[in-house]
Scaffold this motif. Sequence first.
Motif, PDB file in Angstrom:
ATOM      1  N   ALA A  64       0.803  -1.216   0.000  1.00  0.00           N
ATOM      2  CA  ALA A  64       0.000   0.000   0.000  1.00  0.00           C
ATOM      3  C   ALA A  64       0.839   1.272   0.000  1.00  0.00           C
ATOM      4  O   ALA A  64       0.370   2.321  -0.407  1.00  0.00           O
ATOM      5  N   ILE A  65       2.066   1.171   0.462  1.00  0.00           N
ATOM      6  CA  ILE A  65       2.932   2.342   0.467  1.00  0.00           C
ATOM      7  C   ILE A  65       4.377   1.904   0.287  1.00  0.00           C
ATOM      8  O   ILE A  65       4.767   0.830   0.722  1.00  0.00           O
ATOM      9  N   VAL A 106      -1.775   2.623  -5.395  1.00  0.00           N
ATOM     10  CA  VAL A 106      -1.519   3.387  -4.182  1.00  0.00           C
ATOM     11  C   VAL A 106      -1.931   4.832  -4.410  1.00  0.00           C
ATOM     12  O   VAL A 106      -2.055   5.286  -5.542  1.00  0.00           O
ATOM     13  N   ASN A 107      -2.137   5.531  -3.312  1.00  0.00           N
ATOM     14  CA  ASN A 107      -2.431   6.954  -3.407  1.00  0.00           C
ATOM     15  C   ASN A 107      -1.163   7.786  -3.474  1.00  0.00           C
ATOM     16  O   ASN A 107      -1.159   8.878  -3.983  1.00  0.00           O
ATOM     17  N   CYS A 108      -0.077   7.233  -2.938  1.00  0.00           N
ATOM     18  CA  CYS A 108       1.136   8.020  -2.852  1.00  0.00           C
ATOM     19  C   CYS A 108       2.348   7.113  -2.712  1.00  0.00           C
ATOM     20  O   CYS A 108       2.286   6.094  -2.031  1.00  0.00           O
ATOM     21  N   THR A 109       3.403   7.476  -3.346  1.00  0.00           N
ATOM     22  CA  THR A 109       4.694   6.866  -3.072  1.00  0.00           C
ATOM     23  C   THR A 109       5.650   8.003  -2.773  1.00  0.00           C
ATOM     24  O   THR A 109       5.542   9.082  -3.334  1.00  0.00           O
ATOM     25  N   LEU A 110       6.531   7.784  -1.859  1.00  0.00           N
ATOM     26  CA  LEU A 110       7.453   8.826  -1.441  1.00  0.00           C
ATOM     27  C   LEU A 110       8.861   8.442  -1.852  1.00  0.00           C
ATOM     28  O   LEU A 110       9.359   7.383  -1.490  1.00  0.00           O
ATOM     29  N   LEU A 111       9.464   9.289  -2.631  1.00  0.00           N
ATOM     30  CA  LEU A 111      10.872   9.138  -2.997  1.00  0.00           C
ATOM     31  C   LEU A 111      11.587  10.360  -2.457  1.00  0.00           C
ATOM     32  O   LEU A 111      11.217  11.486  -2.766  1.00  0.00           O
ATOM     33  N   ARG A 112      12.569  10.132  -1.645  1.00  0.00           N
ATOM     34  CA  ARG A 112      13.274  11.252  -1.019  1.00  0.00           C
ATOM     35  C   ARG A 112      14.750  11.151  -1.347  1.00  0.00           C
ATOM     36  O   ARG A 112      15.350  10.095  -1.263  1.00  0.00           O
ATOM     37  N   HIS A 113      15.312  12.293  -1.697  1.00  0.00           N
ATOM     38  CA  HIS A 113      16.754  12.340  -1.964  1.00  0.00           C
ATOM     39  C   HIS A 113      17.314  13.573  -1.288  1.00  0.00           C
ATOM     40  O   HIS A 113      16.718  14.629  -1.305  1.00  0.00           O
ATOM     41  N   SER A 114      18.457  13.400  -0.682  1.00  0.00           N
ATOM     42  CA  SER A 114      19.123  14.556  -0.099  1.00  0.00           C
ATOM     43  C   SER A 114      20.606  14.470  -0.390  1.00  0.00           C
ATOM     44  O   SER A 114      21.133  13.413  -0.697  1.00  0.00           O
TER      45      SER A 114
END
Length: 105
Positions: A66-67, A93-101
């Motif tokens: 789901a996420i 899914v409603n949302c997937t989060l990809l984070r980069h820093s």
Amino acid sequence: MKEVGDQVFAAWHSLSNADVDNSGKAVLAYLESRHEADTDKNHGIIGFCMSGAFVTSSLAHIPKTAISVGCYGVYVATDKPDSPHLFADKMKVNCTLLRHSSMNG
């Protein structure tokens, strides 16, 4: 130390998204076979760096995902035939989060 890094990258590049999806399905099948498991619920998956593409791929190929959270994930959109972005239409899914820093700002 370069040898160790080379071995890590060689192992990582020897895997396909399908390989990891199949392993994920096997792990979930085992967990769902346990009487303690609430099999009516969805699950989430998180990956760091090299596993960013794998967790994104799971959204399309592993039921009940789901996420997905990919922290500074890489290879999420490539020219390979199993690139996760090519299966976006299968991701339920409603949302997937990809984070980069970056430490450089």
